[in-house]
Design an enzyme around this catalytic site. Structure first.
Site, PDB file in Angstrom:
ATOM      1  N   HIS A 111     -10.490   0.882   0.089  1.00 57.22           N
ATOM      2  CA  HIS A 111     -10.541   2.325  -0.183  1.00 57.22           C
ATOM      3  C   HIS A 111     -10.580   2.655  -1.678  1.00 57.22           C
ATOM      4  O   HIS A 111     -10.319   3.806  -2.064  1.00 57.22           O
ATOM      5  CB  HIS A 111      -9.323   3.017   0.436  1.00 57.22           C
ATOM      6  CG  HIS A 111      -9.343   3.045   1.942  1.00 57.22           C
ATOM      7  ND1 HIS A 111     -10.199   3.854   2.651  1.00 57.22           N
ATOM      8  CD2 HIS A 111      -8.638   2.349   2.863  1.00 57.22           C
ATOM      9  CE1 HIS A 111      -9.996   3.660   3.950  1.00 57.22           C
ATOM     10  NE2 HIS A 111      -9.066   2.750   4.103  1.00 57.22           N
ATOM     11  N   HIS A 157      -6.495  -8.635   0.139  1.00 54.23           N
ATOM     12  CA  HIS A 157      -6.525  -7.373   0.881  1.00 54.23           C
ATOM     13  C   HIS A 157      -7.456  -7.509   2.075  1.00 54.23           C
ATOM     14  O   HIS A 157      -8.686  -7.515   1.911  1.00 54.23           O
ATOM     15  CB  HIS A 157      -7.002  -6.271  -0.069  1.00 54.23           C
ATOM     16  CG  HIS A 157      -6.817  -4.901   0.481  1.00 54.23           C
ATOM     17  ND1 HIS A 157      -5.633  -4.219   0.368  1.00 54.23           N
ATOM     18  CD2 HIS A 157      -7.657  -4.093   1.167  1.00 54.23           C
ATOM     19  CE1 HIS A 157      -5.761  -3.035   0.947  1.00 54.23           C
ATOM     20  NE2 HIS A 157      -6.987  -2.940   1.453  1.00 54.23           N
ATOM     21  N   HIS A 160      -0.512  -2.671   6.373  1.00 56.54           N
ATOM     22  CA  HIS A 160       0.608  -1.727   6.273  1.00 56.54           C
ATOM     23  C   HIS A 160       1.842  -2.164   7.062  1.00 56.54           C
ATOM     24  O   HIS A 160       2.825  -1.417   7.110  1.00 56.54           O
ATOM     25  CB  HIS A 160       0.200  -0.307   6.693  1.00 56.54           C
ATOM     26  CG  HIS A 160      -0.842   0.285   5.806  1.00 56.54           C
ATOM     27  ND1 HIS A 160      -1.200   1.610   5.856  1.00 56.54           N
ATOM     28  CD2 HIS A 160      -1.593  -0.262   4.817  1.00 56.54           C
ATOM     29  CE1 HIS A 160      -2.142   1.849   4.959  1.00 56.54           C
ATOM     30  NE2 HIS A 160      -2.398   0.727   4.320  1.00 56.54           N
ATOM     31  N   GLU A 217      -3.955   1.784  -2.818  1.00 55.49           N
ATOM     32  CA  GLU A 217      -5.264   2.193  -2.281  1.00 55.49           C
ATOM     33  C   GLU A 217      -5.210   3.377  -1.311  1.00 55.49           C
ATOM     34  O   GLU A 217      -6.255   3.928  -0.976  1.00 55.49           O
ATOM     35  CB  GLU A 217      -5.964   1.013  -1.596  1.00 55.49           C
ATOM     36  CG  GLU A 217      -5.342   0.669  -0.260  1.00 55.49           C
ATOM     37  CD  GLU A 217      -6.346   0.190   0.776  1.00 55.49           C
ATOM     38  OE1 GLU A 217      -7.547   0.124   0.485  1.00 55.49           O
ATOM     39  OE2 GLU A 217      -5.908  -0.093   1.895  1.00 55.49           O
ATOM     40  N   ASN A 218      -4.008   3.748  -0.859  1.00 62.18           N
ATOM     41  CA  ASN A 218      -3.909   4.868   0.094  1.00 62.18           C
ATOM     42  C   ASN A 218      -3.042   5.999  -0.438  1.00 62.18           C
ATOM     43  O   ASN A 218      -2.546   6.829   0.339  1.00 62.18           O
ATOM     44  CB  ASN A 218      -3.327   4.391   1.428  1.00 62.18           C
ATOM     45  CG  ASN A 218      -4.058   3.209   2.010  1.00 62.18           C
ATOM     46  OD1 ASN A 218      -3.531   2.102   2.027  1.00 62.18           O
ATOM     47  ND2 ASN A 218      -5.287   3.423   2.452  1.00 62.18           N
ATOM     48  N   ASP A 242       0.803  -1.231   0.000  1.00 66.11           N
ATOM     49  CA  ASP A 242       0.000   0.000   0.000  1.00 66.11           C
ATOM     50  C   ASP A 242       0.845   1.294   0.000  1.00 66.11           C
ATOM     51  O   ASP A 242       1.511   1.601   0.997  1.00 66.11           O
ATOM     52  CB  ASP A 242      -0.910   0.036   1.233  1.00 66.11           C
ATOM     53  CG  ASP A 242      -1.746  -1.227   1.412  1.00 66.11           C
ATOM     54  OD1 ASP A 242      -1.227  -2.328   1.123  1.00 66.11           O
ATOM     55  OD2 ASP A 242      -2.889  -1.117   1.876  1.00 66.11           O
TER      56      ASP A 242
HETATM   57 FE   LIG Z   1      -7.247  -1.394   2.871  1.00 61.26          FE
HETATM   58 FE   LIG Z   2      -4.065   0.214   2.992  1.00 63.52          FE
END
Ligand SMILES: [Fe+2]
Ligand SMILES: [Fe+2]
Length: 270
Positions: free
Chosen positions: A68, A154, A181, A39-40, A8
């Site tokens: 996300h 995920h 993460h 996604e972040n 991520d």
């Molecule tokens: Fe996530």
């Molecule tokens: Fe994430």
């Protein structure tokens, strides 16, 4: 072939590290194909079309998303227009875009990439990821339609990720977890030839709480009094992920190594 996966990408520091270092990392690791979970990437919440273009430009062949996926509203259109961006297979019945696709790597090999969301401890319910991945793997058998296959699982729970690793063993070259993460130290090759790591970790600043500036999470945990919004931490990011070498004839993994590059975390090789 050699597949590089990065976890991520977290906010500005994650994007900056990918932009500055991915091309060199790819060259040093002689990676034929690179998948990045993004996604972040935009302020910790989803990814905008502009930021997706920048990560692709920096050397990612495919971007995967996550829970996300559509926090940035322009991704709803962009995921339909850009085949190199995948959302989770089981995100929602009406989700735009696709959750799996076959790509051509730099060496000409065909690579299936797919992403699924888990169900344990997630903020909202998703459909069964085990049932979702089966037809995708069946349509792209290793050693047949594709030379390699990577599944990004995920989710929050380590148990669910390990179960997905075993579920896909022998049918995917790589099953790698994302979303927490934090990189796990369990890189291995399962008996059927699937390389596995419970979580790849993030491309973000590790002087943080899972990539967020620690001030607000600390207020919430210690004082129990939320005060502001979560903001991504701004320090130098560590690029975290996994390098897998596969046999093109069988699609099986023959070697797998944790990757850590730059920032605060120790590199994996002295
Ligand atoms: Fe996530
Ligand atoms: Fe994430």
């Amino acid at each position: 072939m050699r597949l590089l996966f990065l976890g991520d990408v977290m906010g500005r520091s994650g994007r900056a590290a990918v932009a500055a270092r991915l091309a060199d990392l790819r060259a040093r690791l002689r990676a034929d194909f690179c998948v990045v979970n993004a996604e972040n990437a935009t302020n910790g919440a989803g990814i905008s079309a502009d930021h997706a273009r920048a990560l692709l430009q920096a050397g990612a062949d495919v971007l995967t998303l996550g829970d996300h996926a559509f926090d940035q509203r322009d991704m709803i259109q962009f995921v339909e227009a850009e085949p190199r961006v995948l959302r989770p297979l089981n995100y929602a019945k009406a989700a735009p875009g696709r959750g799996a696709r076959v790509y051509a790597a730099q060496n000409g090999a065909k690579v299936l990439v797919a992403q699924v969301l888990g169900q344990v401890f997630m903020k909202r319910p998703f459909a069964d990821p085990f049932a979702a991945i089966d037809p995708v793997l069946a349509a792209a058998p290793l050693g047949g339609q594709v030379q390699a296959a990577l599944v990004d699982m995920h989710c929050e729970a380590t148990s669910e990720k390990m179960a997905m690793g075993h579920h896909c063993d022998g049918r995917a070259s790589v099953v790698v977890g994302t979303h927490t993460h934090i990189p796990t130290a369990d890189v291995q090759i399962l008996p059927g030839g699937t390389a596995y790591q419970t979580d790849a970790g993030m491309c973000g600043d590790y002087l943080s709480v899972i990539g967020m500036d620690k001030a607000e999470p600390m207020r919430r945990f210690v004082a129990g009094m939320p005060k502001g919004r979560f903001e991504p931490a701004r320090g130098e990011a560590t690029l975290c992920g996994l390098l897998v070498e596969t046999d093109d004839a069988t699609g099986r993994a023959v070697a797998a190594h944790m990757v850590r590059e730059g920032g605060r975390l120790e590199p994996t090789e002295p």
